[in-house]
Scaffold this motif. Structure first.
Motif, short mmCIF file in Angstrom:
data_model
loop_
_atom_site.label_atom_id
_atom_site.label_comp_id
_atom_site.label_asym_id
_atom_site.label_seq_id
_atom_site.Cartn_x
_atom_site.Cartn_y
_atom_site.Cartn_z
N LYS A 40 0.84 -1.20 -0.01
CA LYS A 40 0.00 -0.20 0.16
C LYS A 40 0.86 1.32 0.11
O LYS A 40 1.91 1.39 0.73
CB LYS A 40 -1.00 0.01 1.28
CG LYS A 40 -2.20 1.26 1.26
CD LYS A 40 -2.77 0.97 2.44
CE LYS A 40 -3.78 2.08 2.22
NZ LYS A 40 -3.46 3.59 2.36
N GLY A 41 0.78 2.21 -0.73
CA GLY A 41 1.42 3.57 -1.02
C GLY A 41 2.36 3.52 -2.33
O GLY A 41 2.93 4.37 -2.50
N GLU A 44 1.63 6.15 -4.94
CA GLU A 44 1.16 7.48 -4.62
C GLU A 44 2.16 8.31 -4.91
O GLU A 44 1.53 9.47 -5.95
CB GLU A 44 1.26 7.37 -3.16
CG GLU A 44 0.19 7.17 -2.30
CD GLU A 44 0.39 7.30 -0.72
OE1 GLU A 44 1.36 7.70 -0.25
OE2 GLU A 44 -0.80 6.84 -0.09
N GLU A 77 -5.49 5.18 -5.09
CA GLU A 77 -5.13 4.03 -4.21
C GLU A 77 -6.15 4.17 -3.26
O GLU A 77 -6.77 5.40 -2.75
CB GLU A 77 -3.67 4.27 -3.42
CG GLU A 77 -2.53 3.49 -4.45
CD GLU A 77 -1.53 3.49 -3.46
OE1 GLU A 77 -1.54 3.42 -2.16
OE2 GLU A 77 -0.33 3.36 -4.05
#
Length: 218
Positions: A40-41, A44, A77
């Motif tokens: 996750k990330g 970004e 996201e």
């Protein structure tokens, strides 16, 4: 930087009659068959750079740069993964109409992202046996009939040799599986080289692919 592709099942949430669709192009925390896990990330920074340009990555057919089939209208996201919304140009592009029909029928079930990994964008977790992708520079997202990894992973090996480093053995073993060897055959080769392979068990095309792999990193 490492050129690569990451293939996942296309998790479609909706497909409209006018060509609009939504779904997930990548899911966090799930190990694929090549031991990659997107963290996750990871998207970004890349998504922020695209936003600065007022653009989004291309929507392609089977990674073919000369065959765009629509546009992405949203990409972000969330807690689950990389959520996308797009529109296939079904009124103007016969290939987009075909892709749309297959999406609605459920016979087009793959999405593959084209990206690069910057230095420090991935780590190998030996305990978990995974390659954790923490920063992904996203270039395009393709609809693909059957998700499959290609020779792009060889670029990882070539990149390491090119800067005088020795690739992680797990990475080389994975490349052997990419070119057709079973997990057992790949492990045997990593342990004892050619002499460990039973020629009756290793298909001719696998050996040829292995030879080509070795040539590509020399």
């Amino acid at each position: 930087m490492i050129k690569n592709r990451f293939d996942v099942p296309l998790k479609i949430k909706s497909v409209g009659d006018s060509g609009e669709f939504s779904g997930y192009g990548s899911v966090f925390g799930v190990k694929d068959s090549y031991d990659d896990v997107v963290i996750k990330g990871a998207f970004e920074k890349s998504l922020a750079q695209w936003k600065e340009k007022g653009m989004l990555p291309s929507l392609l057919w089977q990674h073919k740069m000369d065959e765009p089939i629509g546009i992405y209208t949203k990409m972000e996201e969330d807690d689950h993964g990389l959520y996308v919304e797009g529109r296939l140009l079904i009124d103007d592009d016969p290939l987009a109409r075909r892709a749309h029909a297959h999406m609605k029928a459920g016979s087009l079930t793959g999405m593959s992202i084209g990206y690069t990994l910057p230095d420090g964008g991935w780590t190998y977790d030996k305990d978990k046996g995974i390659f954790a992708l923490s920063e992904i520079e996203l270039w395009e997202l393709s609809l693909v009939t059957i998700p499959s990894n290609d020779q792009s992973r060889i670029e990882q090996v070539k990149n390491r040799f090119g800067v005088g480093e020795t690739p992680n053995p797990s990475l080389v073993e994975r490349h052997l599986r990419d070119v057709g060897f079973s997990r057992r055959q790949a492990k045997a080769f990593m342990s004892d080289g050619y002499k460990a392979l039973d020629l009756r068990d290793a298909e001719k095309e696998n050996l040829e692919a292995l030879q080509n792999l070795i040539k590509s990193i020399n």
